[in-house]
Design a protein around this motif. Structure first.
Motif, PDB file in Angstrom:
ATOM      1  N   ASP A 390     -29.490 -19.752   9.167  1.00 42.57           N
ATOM      2  CA  ASP A 390     -30.807 -20.033   9.336  1.00 42.57           C
ATOM      3  C   ASP A 390     -32.171 -19.235  10.150  1.00 42.57           C
ATOM      4  O   ASP A 390     -33.507 -19.463   9.462  1.00 42.57           O
ATOM      5  CB  ASP A 390     -30.780 -21.492  10.231  1.00 42.57           C
ATOM      6  CG  ASP A 390     -30.502 -22.451   9.682  1.00 42.57           C
ATOM      7  OD1 ASP A 390     -30.282 -23.066   8.237  1.00 42.57           O
ATOM      8  OD2 ASP A 390     -29.596 -23.910   9.715  1.00 42.57           O
ATOM      9  N   ALA A 391     -31.407 -19.100  10.537  1.00 45.40           N
ATOM     10  CA  ALA A 391     -32.381 -17.988  11.396  1.00 45.40           C
ATOM     11  C   ALA A 391     -32.369 -16.785  10.564  1.00 45.40           C
ATOM     12  O   ALA A 391     -33.814 -16.460  10.154  1.00 45.40           O
ATOM     13  CB  ALA A 391     -30.916 -16.863  12.655  1.00 45.40           C
ATOM     14  N   PHE A 393     -32.896 -16.573   7.626  1.00 48.54           N
ATOM     15  CA  PHE A 393     -33.493 -17.097   6.544  1.00 48.54           C
ATOM     16  C   PHE A 393     -35.012 -16.830   7.014  1.00 48.54           C
ATOM     17  O   PHE A 393     -35.883 -16.843   6.581  1.00 48.54           O
ATOM     18  CB  PHE A 393     -32.768 -18.743   5.797  1.00 48.54           C
ATOM     19  CG  PHE A 393     -34.038 -19.026   4.771  1.00 48.54           C
ATOM     20  CD1 PHE A 393     -34.775 -17.988   3.122  1.00 48.54           C
ATOM     21  CD2 PHE A 393     -34.862 -19.917   4.958  1.00 48.54           C
ATOM     22  CE1 PHE A 393     -35.658 -18.795   3.044  1.00 48.54           C
ATOM     23  CE2 PHE A 393     -35.971 -20.487   4.309  1.00 48.54           C
ATOM     24  CZ  PHE A 393     -36.251 -20.195   3.151  1.00 48.54           C
ATOM     25  N   TYR A 394     -35.048 -17.644   7.758  1.00 52.92           N
ATOM     26  CA  TYR A 394     -36.658 -17.987   9.043  1.00 52.92           C
ATOM     27  C   TYR A 394     -37.213 -16.802   8.519  1.00 52.92           C
ATOM     28  O   TYR A 394     -37.567 -16.428   8.836  1.00 52.92           O
ATOM     29  CB  TYR A 394     -35.807 -18.371  10.473  1.00 52.92           C
ATOM     30  CG  TYR A 394     -37.544 -19.407  10.856  1.00 52.92           C
ATOM     31  CD1 TYR A 394     -38.490 -19.885  10.061  1.00 52.92           C
ATOM     32  CD2 TYR A 394     -38.090 -18.493  12.296  1.00 52.92           C
ATOM     33  CE1 TYR A 394     -39.003 -20.328  11.623  1.00 52.92           C
ATOM     34  CE2 TYR A 394     -38.925 -18.080  12.340  1.00 52.92           C
ATOM     35  CZ  TYR A 394     -39.459 -19.800  12.438  1.00 52.92           C
ATOM     36  OH  TYR A 394     -40.757 -19.667  13.418  1.00 52.92           O
ATOM     37  N   LEU A 395     -36.142 -15.409   8.970  1.00 54.04           N
ATOM     38  CA  LEU A 395     -37.188 -14.104   9.626  1.00 54.04           C
ATOM     39  C   LEU A 395     -36.955 -13.522   8.206  1.00 54.04           C
ATOM     40  O   LEU A 395     -38.569 -13.214   7.901  1.00 54.04           O
ATOM     41  CB  LEU A 395     -35.674 -13.714   9.561  1.00 54.04           C
ATOM     42  CG  LEU A 395     -35.204 -13.106  11.771  1.00 54.04           C
ATOM     43  CD1 LEU A 395     -34.325 -12.605  11.980  1.00 54.04           C
ATOM     44  CD2 LEU A 395     -36.466 -13.225  12.203  1.00 54.04           C
ATOM     45  N   ARG A 396     -36.064 -13.515   6.882  1.00 43.92           N
ATOM     46  CA  ARG A 396     -36.541 -13.190   5.935  1.00 43.92           C
ATOM     47  C   ARG A 396     -38.148 -13.607   5.206  1.00 43.92           C
ATOM     48  O   ARG A 396     -39.203 -13.127   4.610  1.00 43.92           O
ATOM     49  CB  ARG A 396     -35.392 -13.439   5.169  1.00 43.92           C
ATOM     50  CG  ARG A 396     -34.129 -12.521   5.677  1.00 43.92           C
ATOM     51  CD  ARG A 396     -33.149 -12.498   4.672  1.00 43.92           C
ATOM     52  NE  ARG A 396     -32.740 -11.924   3.165  1.00 43.92           N
ATOM     53  CZ  ARG A 396     -32.504 -12.062   2.298  1.00 43.92           C
ATOM     54  NH1 ARG A 396     -31.123 -12.666   2.125  1.00 43.92           N
ATOM     55  NH2 ARG A 396     -32.394 -11.270   1.323  1.00 43.92           N
ATOM     56  N   SER A 397     -37.879 -15.387   5.627  1.00 40.42           N
ATOM     57  CA  SER A 397     -38.999 -15.986   5.178  1.00 40.42           C
ATOM     58  C   SER A 397     -40.630 -15.086   5.534  1.00 40.42           C
ATOM     59  O   SER A 397     -41.542 -15.823   5.043  1.00 40.42           O
ATOM     60  CB  SER A 397     -38.971 -17.348   5.179  1.00 40.42           C
ATOM     61  OG  SER A 397     -39.418 -17.834   6.684  1.00 40.42           O
TER      62      SER A 397
END
Ligand SMILES: Nc1ncnc2c1ncn2[C@@H]1O[C@H](COP(=O)(O)OP(=O)(O)OP(=O)(O)O)[C@@H](O)[C@H]1O
Ligand SMILES: [Mg+2]
Lengths: 444, 251
Positions: A390-391, A393-397
């Protein structure tokens, strides 16, 4: 990070049986045992203790997770002398640098031994005389640390170390003492033994870095008087596939503070033991490590074995161990807090965590508490987890590239261990270095 | 700006279809709202558009200014101008909010061939935008979202949106957890970003947000599809009557 229960511990797959007959003799034959001098008695005593106990074999309980044979073998596997490319750590810091080549002091390459607030002699030098202040300590803290668990390689060290530093701190020196290791020969089997006595109210920062022997065995005996402070930060050359063993034996007096932090980036088989005896009231001891292991650089196996004994009132101890493992790397943590009867108001904390970047890597943890006092606060925890998706994906988003996001999350995982480096300049330097190492690596 | 056509999405791990032929277009400069019952697939849509793992697109397409989103990595979508304000922003201990934000801003600038901001330039901009959203300097220094209240997390999402200046902003229930004043701050922030070449897709359960951020179109989503689209009045109708009639109407 996602957490799973502490991994079920199994007997490691080590072939071979009990210790081979004559292994100790073969080991000793390769070492040039020093004779005479102020340490002669301690060395003779160590040698007879060692002959009585022998070296550990793969079946020894205390060596369940780490195969001792790389340390018992008669000689190490040769490694390139330069230890791989890398600029030295702690470059930004003003310091007194003392160079050891294959465990022997190199006066010509070192700074002058004078530093206000500190008396420094070398073990080899001091051993030319029959008496020295360090005589009361040399081998004594090591001996005290043999109970309840024996640590034969430290005993071997006491018997065989030909050099080291004898440091007596009486004031607050303006800069750290820095031991810079160099490898002088490919098959170097380096053994060194430092004794540090920090007098009442005095303070020292001790840094260690550089390229140690292809195999190394280092011992530090540290005696902290009332109100003394010792900060110890060790960061040997990264990506050097060395075999290494080290012991820190510390006796921490009333209101004294010990902080020891290790940074480990790759290597082959390594074990670090910290044995801390908190003998005075209100003593503080923090032991921490940040470990990065990539099995592709070498068959990475890193073992932290910690034994903290609370023997007085209101002691505070912290163990913070973080290991990031990939490509079949193995991390081990054996940590114990022993609170003796009467050591009331002890505050003991221990955390060991692994971040596994793939399924081939593993973390073996054995956290232990043994408490004989009734008014204490002790906690321990151990977790093994993967990168938090989740973290990530959050950073990549937000546009952070995958590799960079992984670096962020690894640094984030290590942050608690890095916090144990009090000196902000050094902490930042270590952080930047970690960042650089992680960034250079191919995507995990 | 954003064109979604007949999008079918199932979970990768199990055989569960969540989006079942969703079609939607948000032209440049417009604000569209999506409302719909819990579990209808609104967050799934936002995740699929921004590239989260775990979903499989079985049919259909989604493009941002003509470029197919579904083939891009999440960071490429961000660089292409897509932004998702999360329904549940993620806490990342050990990573400073500022460090994170500067890395994100500069990574995107780099990906677009623009010059990176220096620490000084970045600081100036972020301080001003944070002040608008009443995000304290202390919050900027803390690790990403760690220890932030629900409303603070949502405001932090809008700060990121303001810093990244995306073309297409998707906001998933940004209003939930906001107090009345924070709702106004966030709406002002969003309204300040409105421009002819920026679009918004606002997912919400409540009409209140839409009275601050006037939508051009309101879509009703149910069971993985858009079942009705209309003007702002549609949101009022939902607020009054719930989804019952709309669902019945759609069969
Ligand atoms: N990873 C998952 N595993 C199992 N079910 C999932 C998963 N992701 C989504 N779902 C299911 O898909 C459906 C749609 O979920 P989604 O979160 O998109 O709904 P939503 O419209 O955003 O709802 P809400 O208004 O409550 O936020 C739900 O039934 C949900 O349980
Ligand atoms: Mg949702």
């Amino acid at each position: 990070m996602s957490e799973s229960a502490v991994q079920e511990l199994q007997t490691p797959q080590v072939s071979g049986t009990a210790r081979p007959a004559g292994a100790l003799d073969a080991r000793l034959a390769q070492l040039d045992l020093p004779q005479g001098g102020f340490s002669a008695r301690a060395r003779a005593d160590a040698l007879s203790r060692l002959r009585a106990a022998g070296l550990p074999g793969p079946r020894d309980e205390y060596w369940r997770y780490t195969d001792p044979r790389p340390f018992t073998a008669a000689s190490p596997q040769a490694l390139p002398v330069d230890g791989g490319p890398e600029s030295p750590l702690f470059a930004a810091r003003d310091k007194l640098t003392l160079v050891f080549v294959d465990g022997l002091f190199d006066a010509a390459a070192s700074d002058d031994l004078s530093l206000e607030g500190v008396e420094i002699t070398t073990l080899a030098q001091a051993d030319q005389a029959g008496s020295h202040w360090a005589a009361d300590l040399y081998g004594a803290l090591e001996l005290a640390g043999q109970s309840p668990v024996s640590r034969p390689f430290a005993t071997l060290n006491t018997a065989a170390a030909r050099d080291g530093l004898l440091i007596r701190v009486t004031g607050k020196p303006a800069k750290p003492v820095h031991v810079l290791h160099r490898r002088g020969s490919e098959g170097a089997d380096a053994v060194w033994h430092h004794v540090i006595r920090v007098e009442s109210g005095a303070e020292l920062t001790l840094l260690e870095s550089g390229v140690v022997g292809a195999r190394s065995n280092g011992v530090i005996e540290a005696d902290l008087a009332q109100g003394a402070k010792l900060h110890h930060i060790t960061a040997k050359r990264a990506n050097d596939p060395k075999v290494g063993l080290s012991h820190l034996f510390a006796r921490v007096g009333a209101e004294a503070v010990l902080k020891s932090f290790a940074l480990v980036v790759n290597g082959t088989t390594m074990r670090h033991e910290a044995i801390v005896d908190m003998v005075g009231d209100d003593a503080v001891a923090h032991v921490a490590a940040a470990v990065l292991g990539d099995g592709n650089v070498g068959p990475f196996h890193h073992d932290d074995t910690v034994f903290i004994t609370h023997g007085a009132l209101r002691g505070e101890s912290r163990q913070v161990f973080k290991k990031v493992l990939k490509n079949g790397a193995v991390g081990v943590f054996q940590g114990k807090i022993l609170v003796k009867n009467g050591a009331q108001k002890t505050d003991g904390y221990q955390i060991s965590q692994a971040l596994l970047l793939d399924e081939a890597s593993q973390f073996l943890a054995k956290p232990e508490l043994e408490i004989y006092a009734d008014d204490v606060k002790c906690s321990h925890g151990s977790t093994t987890g993967a990168i938090d998706e989740d973290a990530l994906f959050y950073l990549r988003s937000r546009g952070v590239p995958h590799e960079r996001a992984i670096v962020f999350l690894v640094l984030s995982f290590l942050a608690d261990a890095l916090e144990e480096v009090e000196d902000e300049t050094l902490r930042d330097e270590i952080n930047e270095r970690l960042d650089a190492w992680l960034t250079d690596r191919p995507r995990g | 700006m954003l064109k979604i056509n007949n999008l079918h999405v199932k979970l990768e791990e199990e055989d569960k279809q969540i989006l079942k032929g969703l079609t939607l277009e948000v032209p440049a400069g417009e604000v569209h709202a999506i409302m719909g019952p819990n579990g209808s697939g609104k967050s799934t849509l936002s995740y699929v558009l921004s590239g989260r793992d775990g979903y499989e697109v079985t049919e259909g397409s989604a493009t941002l200014e003509g470029a197919s989103l579904l083939d891009m990595e999440p960071e490429e979508r961000a660089a292409a101008g897509l932004f998702l304000a999360f329904q549940y922003p993620v806490e990342i201990p050990g990573v400073g909010n500022m460090t994170f934000l500067r890395t994100a801003v500069n990574a995107q600038r780099k990906a677009r061939g623009e010059a990176e901001l220096t620490a000084g330039e970045f600081l100036k901009v972020v301080r001003a935008k944070a002040a608008d959203l009443q995000i304290s300097p202390d919050m900027l220094k803390r690790p990403v979202n760690v220890g932030f209240s629900g409303g603070e997390k949502k405001r932090n999402e809008i700060l990121q949106m303001a810093m990244l200046e995306p073309r297409m902003c998707i906001m998933d229930e940004t209003d939930s957890g906001l107090d009345v004043d924070a709702m106004r701050l966030v709406s002002d922030g969003v309204n300040a970003l409105r421009s002819p070449d920026r679009s918004f897709l606002v997912i919400t359960h409540y009409q209140r947000l839409l009275s601050h951020i006037q939508p051009d179109v309101v879509h009703i989503m149910a069971n993985g599809r858009i079942i009705k689209s209309g003007g702002p009045d549609l949101a009022l109708e939902v607020e009054e009557n719930g989804y019952g009639d709309l669902l019945a109407e759609a069969g």
